[in-house]
Design a protein around this motif. Sequence first.
Motif, PDB file in Angstrom:
ATOM      1  N   ARG A 187      -6.136 -10.184  -0.164  1.00 51.67           N
ATOM      2  CA  ARG A 187      -5.930 -10.253  -1.700  1.00 51.67           C
ATOM      3  C   ARG A 187      -4.818  -9.758  -2.409  1.00 51.67           C
ATOM      4  O   ARG A 187      -5.038  -9.579  -3.617  1.00 51.67           O
ATOM      5  N   ASN A 188      -3.887  -9.486  -1.701  1.00 54.01           N
ATOM      6  CA  ASN A 188      -2.632  -9.088  -2.488  1.00 54.01           C
ATOM      7  C   ASN A 188      -2.628  -7.914  -3.296  1.00 54.01           C
ATOM      8  O   ASN A 188      -2.310  -7.911  -4.748  1.00 54.01           O
ATOM      9  N   LEU A 189      -3.556  -6.860  -2.745  1.00 53.05           N
ATOM     10  CA  LEU A 189      -3.884  -5.739  -3.599  1.00 53.05           C
ATOM     11  C   LEU A 189      -2.700  -4.664  -3.915  1.00 53.05           C
ATOM     12  O   LEU A 189      -2.048  -4.439  -2.688  1.00 53.05           O
ATOM     13  N   ALA A 190      -2.463  -4.228  -4.847  1.00 53.04           N
ATOM     14  CA  ALA A 190      -1.733  -3.105  -5.082  1.00 53.04           C
ATOM     15  C   ALA A 190      -2.519  -1.777  -4.569  1.00 53.04           C
ATOM     16  O   ALA A 190      -3.317  -1.353  -5.253  1.00 53.04           O
ATOM     17  N   THR A 191      -2.235  -1.280  -3.366  1.00 55.22           N
ATOM     18  CA  THR A 191      -3.284  -0.254  -2.889  1.00 55.22           C
ATOM     19  C   THR A 191      -2.795   1.208  -3.214  1.00 55.22           C
ATOM     20  O   THR A 191      -1.494   1.314  -2.575  1.00 55.22           O
ATOM     21  N   LEU A 192      -3.351   2.023  -3.681  1.00 59.18           N
ATOM     22  CA  LEU A 192      -2.905   3.550  -3.617  1.00 59.18           C
ATOM     23  C   LEU A 192      -3.949   4.072  -2.921  1.00 59.18           C
ATOM     24  O   LEU A 192      -4.910   4.207  -3.019  1.00 59.18           O
ATOM     25  N   PHE A 193      -3.263   4.590  -1.743  1.00 67.26           N
ATOM     26  CA  PHE A 193      -4.128   5.411  -0.577  1.00 67.26           C
ATOM     27  C   PHE A 193      -3.983   6.741  -0.678  1.00 67.26           C
ATOM     28  O   PHE A 193      -2.801   7.221  -0.396  1.00 67.26           O
ATOM     29  N   ILE A 194      -4.933   7.591  -1.076  1.00 65.80           N
ATOM     30  CA  ILE A 194      -4.869   8.898  -1.102  1.00 65.80           C
ATOM     31  C   ILE A 194      -5.422   9.537   0.061  1.00 65.80           C
ATOM     32  O   ILE A 194      -6.618   9.133   0.236  1.00 65.80           O
ATOM     33  N   THR A 195      -4.682  10.340   0.683  1.00 71.47           N
ATOM     34  CA  THR A 195      -5.213  11.067   1.981  1.00 71.47           C
ATOM     35  C   THR A 195      -4.232  12.297   2.077  1.00 71.47           C
ATOM     36  O   THR A 195      -3.207  12.607   1.371  1.00 71.47           O
ATOM     37  N   ASN A 249      -3.642  13.124   5.317  1.00 71.62           N
ATOM     38  CA  ASN A 249      -3.390  12.981   6.611  1.00 71.62           C
ATOM     39  C   ASN A 249      -2.240  11.717   6.688  1.00 71.62           C
ATOM     40  O   ASN A 249      -2.555  10.534   6.485  1.00 71.62           O
ATOM     41  N   ILE A 250      -0.957  12.252   6.870  1.00 73.10           N
ATOM     42  CA  ILE A 250      -0.130  11.339   6.710  1.00 73.10           C
ATOM     43  C   ILE A 250      -0.077  10.330   8.016  1.00 73.10           C
ATOM     44  O   ILE A 250       0.247   9.251   7.867  1.00 73.10           O
ATOM     45  N   ARG A 251      -0.540  10.586   9.161  1.00 70.22           N
ATOM     46  CA  ARG A 251      -0.657   9.865  10.126  1.00 70.22           C
ATOM     47  C   ARG A 251      -1.657   8.695   9.899  1.00 70.22           C
ATOM     48  O   ARG A 251      -1.672   7.596  10.560  1.00 70.22           O
ATOM     49  N   VAL A 252      -3.110   8.962   9.148  1.00 67.23           N
ATOM     50  CA  VAL A 252      -4.036   7.876   8.926  1.00 67.23           C
ATOM     51  C   VAL A 252      -3.134   6.983   7.899  1.00 67.23           C
ATOM     52  O   VAL A 252      -3.389   5.738   8.075  1.00 67.23           O
ATOM     53  N   ALA A 253      -2.287   7.490   7.151  1.00 70.24           N
ATOM     54  CA  ALA A 253      -1.575   6.697   6.147  1.00 70.24           C
ATOM     55  C   ALA A 253      -0.846   5.564   6.663  1.00 70.24           C
ATOM     56  O   ALA A 253      -0.838   4.421   6.225  1.00 70.24           O
ATOM     57  N   ARG A 254      -0.351   6.092   7.864  1.00 70.65           N
ATOM     58  CA  ARG A 254       0.744   5.079   8.613  1.00 70.65           C
ATOM     59  C   ARG A 254      -0.099   3.928   8.871  1.00 70.65           C
ATOM     60  O   ARG A 254       0.465   2.712   9.136  1.00 70.65           O
ATOM     61  N   LEU A 255      -1.458   3.915   9.225  1.00 70.25           N
ATOM     62  CA  LEU A 255      -2.223   2.786   9.538  1.00 70.25           C
ATOM     63  C   LEU A 255      -2.311   1.634   8.404  1.00 70.25           C
ATOM     64  O   LEU A 255      -2.674   0.334   8.910  1.00 70.25           O
ATOM     65  N   ALA A 263       0.834  -1.098   0.085  1.00 74.12           N
ATOM     66  CA  ALA A 263       0.022   0.097  -0.104  1.00 74.12           C
ATOM     67  C   ALA A 263       0.967   1.297   0.177  1.00 74.12           C
ATOM     68  O   ALA A 263       1.802   1.350   0.939  1.00 74.12           O
ATOM     69  N   VAL A 264       0.534   1.866  -0.812  1.00 70.24           N
ATOM     70  CA  VAL A 264       1.565   3.529  -1.094  1.00 70.24           C
ATOM     71  C   VAL A 264       0.570   4.640  -0.675  1.00 70.24           C
ATOM     72  O   VAL A 264      -0.745   4.393  -1.348  1.00 70.24           O
ATOM     73  N   ALA A 265       0.925   5.374   0.066  1.00 77.98           N
ATOM     74  CA  ALA A 265       0.159   6.698   0.314  1.00 77.98           C
ATOM     75  C   ALA A 265       0.357   7.667  -0.368  1.00 77.98           C
ATOM     76  O   ALA A 265       1.700   8.159  -0.576  1.00 77.98           O
ATOM     77  N   LEU A 266      -0.555   8.308  -0.868  1.00 78.46           N
ATOM     78  CA  LEU A 266      -0.208   9.670  -1.840  1.00 78.46           C
ATOM     79  C   LEU A 266      -0.884  10.732  -0.944  1.00 78.46           C
ATOM     80  O   LEU A 266      -2.085  10.877  -0.624  1.00 78.46           O
TER      81      LEU A 266
END
Lengths: 546, 317, 327
Positions: free
Chosen positions: B199-207, B209-215, B33-36
């Motif tokens: 499900r072995n998903l490549a996840t792009l997580f847009i937020t 809030n960087i602290r939320v991304a860390r979860l 999972a990558v946070a943007l």
Amino acid sequence: MSKALLGTRRAISGGRPRRNHVRGLRVVAGAAALALALGACGSGGGSSVDELGEGDIPEVAENQTLTVGVATLQQQYADPVLANEGGNTYPIKWSVGEPLLRQDLNAKFVPALATEWEVSEDGRTWTFKLREGVKMHDGSDFDAEDVKASIERVSDPEFTSYATFAGRIDKVEVIDPLTVAVTSKEPYATLPMDIPAPIASDYYEKVGEKEFRKAPVAAGPFKFVSQKFNDSMTLESFKDFWDKDRIANFKTLVLKIIPDESSRVAGLQTGQIDIAQGISPNSAAQLENDKSIRLIKGEAASQGHVLYMDNYFPEDSPLKDPNVRKALTLAVDRQAIADSLYRGFGSVPANNTFPVTLGNDPSLTALPYNPDEAKQLLADAGASNLKFTLTLYNATTAVTDVQKMAEAVVGYWKEIGVEATLDVQDPATYLDSVVKHQLRGAIVLGMPGLLMADPQNYQIFFGSDGGYTTVKDPKLDTMFADMSEAMDPADKEAIAKEMGTYLYDQSYSLPVVSLDAVYAVGPTVADFELMSGNPYAGPFWSLRAK
Amino acid sequence: MLDVKNLHTEYYQGGRVAHAARGVSIHVPQGQAVALVGESGSGKSTVAQSVMRMIRPPVGNLREGIVSVNGIDVRLCTDRQMRQVLRNEIGFIPQDPTTALDPLYTIRSQIKEVLPEEDKRNADQVITELLESLGIVNAADRLGDYPHEFSGGMKQRVAIAIALAKRPSVLIADEPTTALDVTTQVGILRLLDRLRRERNLATLFITHNIRVARLLCQHVVVMYGGIVVESGPIEQVMAAPSHPYTRALLDASVLGDRPRQKLRAIPGNPPSLFAMPQGCPFSPRCANATDQCHEGLPSEVATEQGTRYTCWNPVAS
Amino acid sequence: MLRYTGTRFLQGLIALFFIVTVVFFLARMSGDATALLAPPDATPEQLDAVRVELGLDRPILVQYWDYLQGLVTGDLGRSTSYRVPVSDLVVPGMQATAKLALVAFLFALVLGVAAGALAAFRSNTPTDYGVRLMAVLGQSIPSFWLGMILVAVFSVSLGWFPAFGDATATSIVLPAISLAAFALASIARLTRSTVLEMLSKDQTLFERSKGVAPATLVVHVLRNSSLPVVTLAGIQLGALFSGTIVIENLFAWPGVGQLAIQAINAKDFALIQGIVIVNTLVFIALLFIVDVLYGLLDPRVRRPAASRGKKKRPTTTVQPIDVMETV
């Protein structure tokens, strides 16, 4: 018989009907009076058919339908007796009904279902000899009971247009199947003309009032077939009609209500209709290029008058001064109004009566346009700052563009310093307030020539007790009273002439314009002659298909 | 796998051009999972929409770069091929399920629309199982219900179900929790984390809030003014941010931040997309900015901790 | 939903009563039909007799009360000018008007929605500009003028359609188009702007992200755009019913509009009232239909979330998640 009596259709316009079996001096006097009183046709009257060929009228156009586009049929009564409310109820009155005396194309009363008549010495009882062998639309034979049934029927107050007539009738007696006597309460000189068209009495008794109105049976040149409310009336030529000259050569006559003039014109161009009633100068110009369409003009069908209400009231008013009223006449360039507003379909009335009016004096000619003299007259009368209201209603069938006409009049008045305010009302409000004498200043009224052919009817506008009266003048009242009592036509004509001169001298009304009734007919129409002084649709028994 | 390289995306408005993404590169391997991360207007949503190719002329254009979804470059796809990519490869979770779900359709029909053909035969069963796996109990009874009959968190689970029903390999979640209350947020984040793993998903997580991304993310990409200012393993970036903007973001955010709230600690506003500063886009607001910062961008610098940043005057850690 | 409908119905009845009352008294403020119906040479006594015949001699409140009593039993009274029961005139008149208005409406709705949607899906293309131009024209050209032009072209010159009347099946074409123009343009404009707005919404973005077929997407967008269009369509249909006056006059269409003109000119009180009542009923019916349509189209109206308890559905909860990490 019919030919002997009435001549051919074309002969009517020229000659006077010859009458056989005349009994008694009073009869001659009475009958002649009627003919004269209501038919004195001046040079301005009559109808003209432009370019309508002669001799190409087929004997019968089997199964052919002619459709007339009419602006309105007003209340659309199928019943010829109910259809007596004036205006465009008349087409049915004239088509489905056949009265004892009918008007010919010169608006002259001639014998129809009555062949002869006489009045008693006291002027109250009229005895009519009825035509023999006349068939009603249901095939029954016409007789005295049919006359009686019709007269008694209109005593029902619902027949409001016969309210005056019914109020004056005392009794109706059937003397034999072809003789009927009608007695009035007081002497009643115009009784023969006022009798409603006979109805098939047996049929009427059988079906009752309600059904009769929906499917009337009378003796006119057309039978009623069907009607669609606010759409059309369908009539059928009555092949057993007694007067062979007035039997249509086509089968069906449809009177189609088309309120909008441009649609009537379009309908004529597309062939949806064969005749269009009420054509204005604009449409006429538009139709000029269409070779298949011809215009038919009935001259001097109606007049637009300005009348002065203040003469009815006791209070002082500059409008009570004949010179002020004359000034108001002189101030208006009536020729300009006729030329610009009614282009070719209107003219300046010579005087206050119609050419068809009995006793009309052609030597009384229209006052010229002279604003300077008008101003001088006003100044002399001390009425230079004259102000009043000119009230009119927006939809009279008798005068087209009445509002524009009134605006023009007000405009001319303004030029001589008279401030007249226009008040445009709806017909019912207007007529109601006129009848109740609630208006002051001046009003505009359209007068149909058909009504005004009888000088007695000027009482409506100028007699103290007239329904729409604008004047209280003992001199005029005396004339009207004398006229109604005059059994000698010459007497009546003399009084009528005196009345015409007096109205003219007093400028009791300002006759603004005299208008023609104009029809446009398509290629399917062979012949159509109009009735003099008639602004309404019809009669259609002169219509012939190609 | 999602691989974005040197993406340039533009918007056109009234004859003007907005450069919303300027050379953005992001790599999301399967199962990661990558946070943007960035403020509104930073270009992070533009990147997500570019991946789904929602930006088309005359509104905008993916002018340059490679956007590869499992090896397919979406820039080169026909419309039909793109719909195949969206149907088979990409699951998208919207920011606010209330505005994203169609209020006029039952959730059954909204999910059914995206089911692969083989699942359509026993659609109700598949959908019910899916919804229950996402934490909706009595799902079978609720298939005929409409979105307005669900709570916010439930709606987001429905939206997630729509994203997952396609059995995608890539999941794009555009601020999926900002419209939800705090407790629900955490539940959804945990759920997304579990799904990524299962499900072995490549996840792009847009937020934002960087602290939320860390979860739930292993990597982070910080965007500002259409460029990537810093990226790297999320723990490292958070422990030692190099870019002053990343620093400011960390200072400004707490878990449970309200949506669209301005960053309190950062003075000024993000630059207009129509009028980008010549140099570093953050320079007008940056406390460390020097003349150099206003003139041009430095090239990307790699650190020993495995992070990368683009800054003349990085924060001393 | 039912209670909502019931309230609407009650409101309609109150409005009807109010309108009947206002029309009843207003119509009688400026004279009556006596002078129109009596012969011109009638004496004052005869005028009074006519007034008695028309029932106008009684105190106005008595007339009003009688009229209301008649209404309750469905009796609209008797036309004083046509001399037949008002219902004999108004019912066929309203049928003709309704036929014209409904055909015009269907035409406006189908074409308006299609043109508006097309313009939105192809916004800022020549198609869009064309639709927008036509819409502006449609809203600014007076219907009677359009009617006259249509007659000049399609009846007089080309002979394709009758110039007036309702005699043949094609008779309705020109009046319906003339009548529909304004509504069509309004519906097209609203559809265009609604669809455009819908296209930029999250909902559409989300739908697109599903990778569904374009047709599916269009259906979603149109269904969602339908609610404001239905509202406008209801208003436009009402306007079409009243707008027929001009068109009926031009095309000699035997509807209630023509009847209204005649009734006013003839000061036919019962007929005027009858027309107003029937018109009001049509409006109430239209509002009702719009409400029902709303319910059919929008589950949020049909099944408001609050009334969910009625069906006794088990409350759905989130499964407990293991103790969350604190940050």
